[in-house]
Design an enzyme around this catalytic site. Structure first.
Site, PDB file in Angstrom:
ATOM      1  N   TRP A   1      41.183  38.539  31.359  1.00  0.00           N
ATOM      2  CA  TRP A   1      40.283  38.025  32.615  1.00  0.00           C
ATOM      3  C   TRP A   1      41.122  37.541  33.645  1.00  0.00           C
ATOM      4  O   TRP A   1      40.635  37.772  34.606  1.00  0.00           O
ATOM      5  CB  TRP A   1      39.576  36.861  31.932  1.00  0.00           C
ATOM      6  CG  TRP A   1      38.183  37.297  31.159  1.00  0.00           C
ATOM      7  CD1 TRP A   1      38.301  37.578  29.666  1.00  0.00           C
ATOM      8  CD2 TRP A   1      37.015  37.801  31.615  1.00  0.00           C
ATOM      9  NE1 TRP A   1      37.318  38.116  29.362  1.00  0.00           N
ATOM     10  CE2 TRP A   1      36.227  38.261  30.618  1.00  0.00           C
ATOM     11  CE3 TRP A   1      36.576  37.704  33.019  1.00  0.00           C
ATOM     12  CZ2 TRP A   1      34.958  38.793  30.867  1.00  0.00           C
ATOM     13  CZ3 TRP A   1      35.130  38.256  33.066  1.00  0.00           C
ATOM     14  CH2 TRP A   1      34.438  38.559  31.847  1.00  0.00           C
TER      15      TRP A   1
ATOM     16  N   TRP B   1      52.055  45.090  26.197  1.00  0.00           N
ATOM     17  CA  TRP B   1      51.300  44.148  27.002  1.00  0.00           C
ATOM     18  C   TRP B   1      50.524  43.024  26.280  1.00  0.00           C
ATOM     19  O   TRP B   1      50.539  41.839  26.503  1.00  0.00           O
ATOM     20  CB  TRP B   1      50.033  44.930  27.576  1.00  0.00           C
ATOM     21  CG  TRP B   1      50.209  45.517  28.929  1.00  0.00           C
ATOM     22  CD1 TRP B   1      50.386  46.896  29.424  1.00  0.00           C
ATOM     23  CD2 TRP B   1      50.267  44.826  30.241  1.00  0.00           C
ATOM     24  NE1 TRP B   1      50.488  46.934  30.572  1.00  0.00           N
ATOM     25  CE2 TRP B   1      50.254  45.598  31.213  1.00  0.00           C
ATOM     26  CE3 TRP B   1      50.000  43.323  30.383  1.00  0.00           C
ATOM     27  CZ2 TRP B   1      50.483  45.092  32.570  1.00  0.00           C
ATOM     28  CZ3 TRP B   1      50.160  43.023  31.888  1.00  0.00           C
ATOM     29  CH2 TRP B   1      50.332  43.853  32.577  1.00  0.00           C
TER      30      TRP B   1
ATOM     31  N   TRP C   1      35.521  33.511  36.316  1.00  0.00           N
ATOM     32  CA  TRP C   1      36.172  34.325  35.185  1.00  0.00           C
ATOM     33  C   TRP C   1      35.986  33.519  33.831  1.00  0.00           C
ATOM     34  O   TRP C   1      35.939  33.922  32.705  1.00  0.00           O
ATOM     35  CB  TRP C   1      37.264  34.984  35.595  1.00  0.00           C
ATOM     36  CG  TRP C   1      38.427  33.833  35.980  1.00  0.00           C
ATOM     37  CD1 TRP C   1      38.658  33.274  37.215  1.00  0.00           C
ATOM     38  CD2 TRP C   1      39.374  32.982  34.742  1.00  0.00           C
ATOM     39  NE1 TRP C   1      39.716  32.452  37.068  1.00  0.00           N
ATOM     40  CE2 TRP C   1      40.055  32.271  35.695  1.00  0.00           C
ATOM     41  CE3 TRP C   1      39.562  33.182  33.468  1.00  0.00           C
ATOM     42  CZ2 TRP C   1      40.998  31.225  35.268  1.00  0.00           C
ATOM     43  CZ3 TRP C   1      40.604  32.396  33.118  1.00  0.00           C
ATOM     44  CH2 TRP C   1      41.352  31.448  33.810  1.00  0.00           C
TER      45      TRP C   1
ATOM     46  N   GLU D   1      50.932  49.447  25.616  1.00  0.00           N
ATOM     47  CA  GLU D   1      49.964  48.728  25.478  1.00  0.00           C
ATOM     48  C   GLU D   1      50.091  47.603  24.304  1.00  0.00           C
ATOM     49  O   GLU D   1      49.739  46.321  24.411  1.00  0.00           O
ATOM     50  CB  GLU D   1      48.671  49.332  25.155  1.00  0.00           C
ATOM     51  CG  GLU D   1      48.052  50.320  25.925  1.00  0.00           C
ATOM     52  CD  GLU D   1      47.845  49.605  27.338  1.00  0.00           C
ATOM     53  OE1 GLU D   1      47.349  48.559  27.158  1.00  0.00           O
ATOM     54  OE2 GLU D   1      48.403  50.267  28.313  1.00  0.00           O
TER      55      GLU D   1
ATOM     56  N   TRP E   1      32.764  30.080  43.319  1.00  0.00           N
ATOM     57  CA  TRP E   1      32.167  30.688  42.207  1.00  0.00           C
ATOM     58  C   TRP E   1      30.608  30.485  42.093  1.00  0.00           C
ATOM     59  O   TRP E   1      30.183  29.268  42.642  1.00  0.00           O
ATOM     60  CB  TRP E   1      32.949  30.536  40.835  1.00  0.00           C
ATOM     61  CG  TRP E   1      34.148  30.940  40.639  1.00  0.00           C
ATOM     62  CD1 TRP E   1      35.143  29.864  40.340  1.00  0.00           C
ATOM     63  CD2 TRP E   1      34.836  32.073  40.860  1.00  0.00           C
ATOM     64  NE1 TRP E   1      36.215  30.524  40.378  1.00  0.00           N
ATOM     65  CE2 TRP E   1      36.137  31.783  40.477  1.00  0.00           C
ATOM     66  CE3 TRP E   1      34.259  33.190  40.886  1.00  0.00           C
ATOM     67  CZ2 TRP E   1      37.130  32.960  40.388  1.00  0.00           C
ATOM     68  CZ3 TRP E   1      35.207  34.557  40.960  1.00  0.00           C
ATOM     69  CH2 TRP E   1      36.594  34.049  40.840  1.00  0.00           C
TER      70      TRP E   1
ATOM     71  N   ASN F   1      38.216  49.114  25.945  1.00  0.00           N
ATOM     72  CA  ASN F   1      39.064  48.439  26.944  1.00  0.00           C
ATOM     73  C   ASN F   1      38.748  48.766  28.416  1.00  0.00           C
ATOM     74  O   ASN F   1      38.739  47.809  29.232  1.00  0.00           O
ATOM     75  CB  ASN F   1      40.651  48.663  26.682  1.00  0.00           C
ATOM     76  CG  ASN F   1      41.417  48.081  27.965  1.00  0.00           C
ATOM     77  OD1 ASN F   1      41.598  46.914  28.098  1.00  0.00           O
ATOM     78  ND2 ASN F   1      42.287  48.765  28.599  1.00  0.00           N
TER      79      ASN F   1
END
Ligand SMILES: Cc1cc2nc3c(=O)[nH]c(=O)nc-3n(C[C@H](O)[C@H](O)[C@H](O)COP(=O)(O)OP(=O)(O)OC[C@H]3O[C@@H](n4cnc5c(N)ncnc54)[C@H](O)[C@@H]3O)c2cc1C
Length: 470
Positions: free
Chosen positions: A380, A275, A357, A272, A304, A339
């Site tokens: 996102w 990441w 988003w 993580e 959207w 998370n």
């Protein structure tokens, strides 16, 4: 006369701070003074998306840094400015006044940050040098390339390469420099309006808190893989705000992990942390991500929905989907969201309510104390399937199933959606309309199944159109 200046940015610490260590060394060699500066521009940070929790956390971290630097005999000067542009002009003027010839700072990869440094280079006199250290990263982004010489767009091979480099030459974090300058009296910082954030989860913000939390967390790191997805449990490190402010460096974490467990690719916690680095690495290669651009253009023309009322319901935790609402209320009440819930909540907004988003990204930015552009944008775009190594468009979390799986006893929902507390464990994840009405809880704003089918068909059509034209 001070000759060296440390320009603090998102690195509000004294430990493992290369620019500070280097500036102190230079000051000793040249027998000169050292001063520190920070450009405080709440308006600029707000324009980048940050809200009160992040701004308040900044102020707390700056106050503590001021004290820590004073103990090292270094004065922190705050340059308050409406924009970084003005701040840079003022910084150059300060350097001229103090006779500074060398500025030490960390490189930062974002768009505005590059503009800021570019402006510095344009305006600064030739004898004012900016020394930028690149150890925001555990390995410089230009050093991590695929065999074809491109930057990585997939996490796993990136991680493999990075880990190999770390195993070869892991650098120890630099200790707080011991410079022998006499301590200074602490002068309160003039930071203007104080932003309010009560930090009810007691997230570590300050450098010392972050170090204590990191040490404590090492004792539970082996349970992280099993616990980290359950929002009712205290299974994660809560270090994101410290990382976002730079009161803790990722190298400090990686080093500490290595001391406890070695550097092992199977360590979920280490993954993580990597990441996080991956998303920052991408900014180094693709700074246009800061301009609201999708990484994968294929899905950029999704139709959207623009529906402010729907967006507001999601923001307020009033969608009628208990886990999504509990997540939103956790965010609004604490300035942090677990998370697993960031994924569930974002997925619901994008793929069920079909809201762009970017609107969700902006809301998270405003509410999160740990707001970090790279991680937020990465998260996102992962959810929206537009990102690098993102989830495929057809992967849509069923929020009720996620709720049953990751909050099986409904403890988390009860904590944040107290009106549902009387419900039995089985009913709490998806209350019937009768129960919802009885308890004063809203009916779902969308029909999950129908919305899912509609989203999938829109993505499919878009994909086909894209293939035809490319
Ligand atoms: C839609 C969405 C938005 C997000 N926005 C942010 C944000 O603005 N700021 C932020 O720091 N994180 C963000 N994340 C990532 C992640 O949710 C948080 O870092 C994490 O929840 C913070 O809690 P923790 O410190 O207890 O994490 P832990 O689980 O203890 O993880 C340790 C550290 O690893 C990093 N990390 C963990 N997961 C991720 C991830 N998926 N992506 C990138 N880094 C990660 C964080 O720095 C974190 O502090 C986002 C994720 C999603 C899905």
């Amino acid at each position: 006369m001070p000759k060296q200046l440390v320009w603090f940015r998102n690195d509000l610490r004294t430990c493992d701070h290369t620019p500070l260590s280097e500036a102190l060394l230079a000051a000793h060699k040249q027998n000169s003074d050292l001063v520190a500066a920070f450009i405080w521009s709440p308006a600029q940070l707000q324009q980048q998306g940050a809200g009160a929790p992040k701004l308040a956390a900044y102020q707390q971290a700056l106050d503590a840094l001021n004290e820590d630097l004073a103990a090292l005999g270094v004065e922190l000067q705050i340059i308050t400015a409406p924009t970084w542009q003005q701040g840079v002009t003022d910084l150059i003027a300060l350097c001229a006044r103090l006779g500074v010839q060398d500025i030490y700072c960390h490189y930062e990869p974002g768009w505005d940050e590059r503009l800021r440094d570019g402006q510095f280079h344009t305006q600064a006199p030739a004898d004012l040098e900016l020394h930028r250290s690149n150890d925001l990263y555990s390995a410089p982004p230009r050093q991590l390339l695929t065999q074809q010489g491109n930057f990585y767009k997939v996490f796993t091979p990136y991680k493999k390469n990075l880990l190999a480099q770390l195993l070869e030459g892991l650098v120890a974090p630099r200790p707080v420099p011991n410079n022998g300058f006499p301590a200074l009296a602490v002068k309160p910082l003039a930071l203007g309006e104080r932003f309010i954030w009560s930090n009810p989860l007691q997230l570590p913000v300050l450098e010392q808190q972050a170090h204590e939390r990191l040490d404590d967390f090492m004792a539970q790191m082996n349970d992280y893989r099993d616990l980290r997805d359950f929002p009712a449990q205290a299974g994660t490190s809560l270090l994101s705000t410290s990382l976002a402010l730079g009161t803790l460096s990722s190298r400090q974490i990686i080093w500490t992990i290595a001391q406890h467990n070695g550097l092992n690719g199977d360590n979920t916690y280490l993954s993580e942390i990597l990441w996080r680095e991956f998303y920052k690495y991408l900014l180094a290669w693709q700074p246009e991500l800061c301009l609201g651009q999708a990484f994968n253009k294929k899905w950029d023309h999704f139709p959207w929905r623009t529906d402010p009322v729907l967006l507001q319901r999601w923001q307020d935790g009033q969608t009628g989907v208990p886990i999504v609402d509990a997540a939103a209320r956790q965010l609004n009440q604490t300035g942090w969201m677990h998370n697993r819930l960031r994924m569930v909540s974002a997925m619901y907004l994008v793929k069920i309510l079909q809201v762009d988003w970017r609107q969700g990204e902006a809301w998270f930015a405003r509410q999160l104390a740990d707001f970090d552009f790279a991680a937020n944008n990465g998260g996102w775009q992962w959810v929206a399937s537009t990102g690098v190594d993102a989830t495929p468009y057809f992967r849509i979390f069923n929020p009720h199933e996620q709720s049953r799986r990751f909050d099986p006893d409904g403890d988390f929902i009860r904590r944040y959606v107290p009106e549902l507390a009387p419900l039995a464990n089985k009913a709490i994840h998806q209350p019937t309309p009768e129960l919802a009405l009885q308890l004063g809880y809203p009916l779902p704003v969308a029909d999950y199944k129908a919305a899912r089918v509609d989203t999938l068909s829109k993505f499919k059509k878009l994909g086909q159109a894209y293939e035809q034209h490319n």
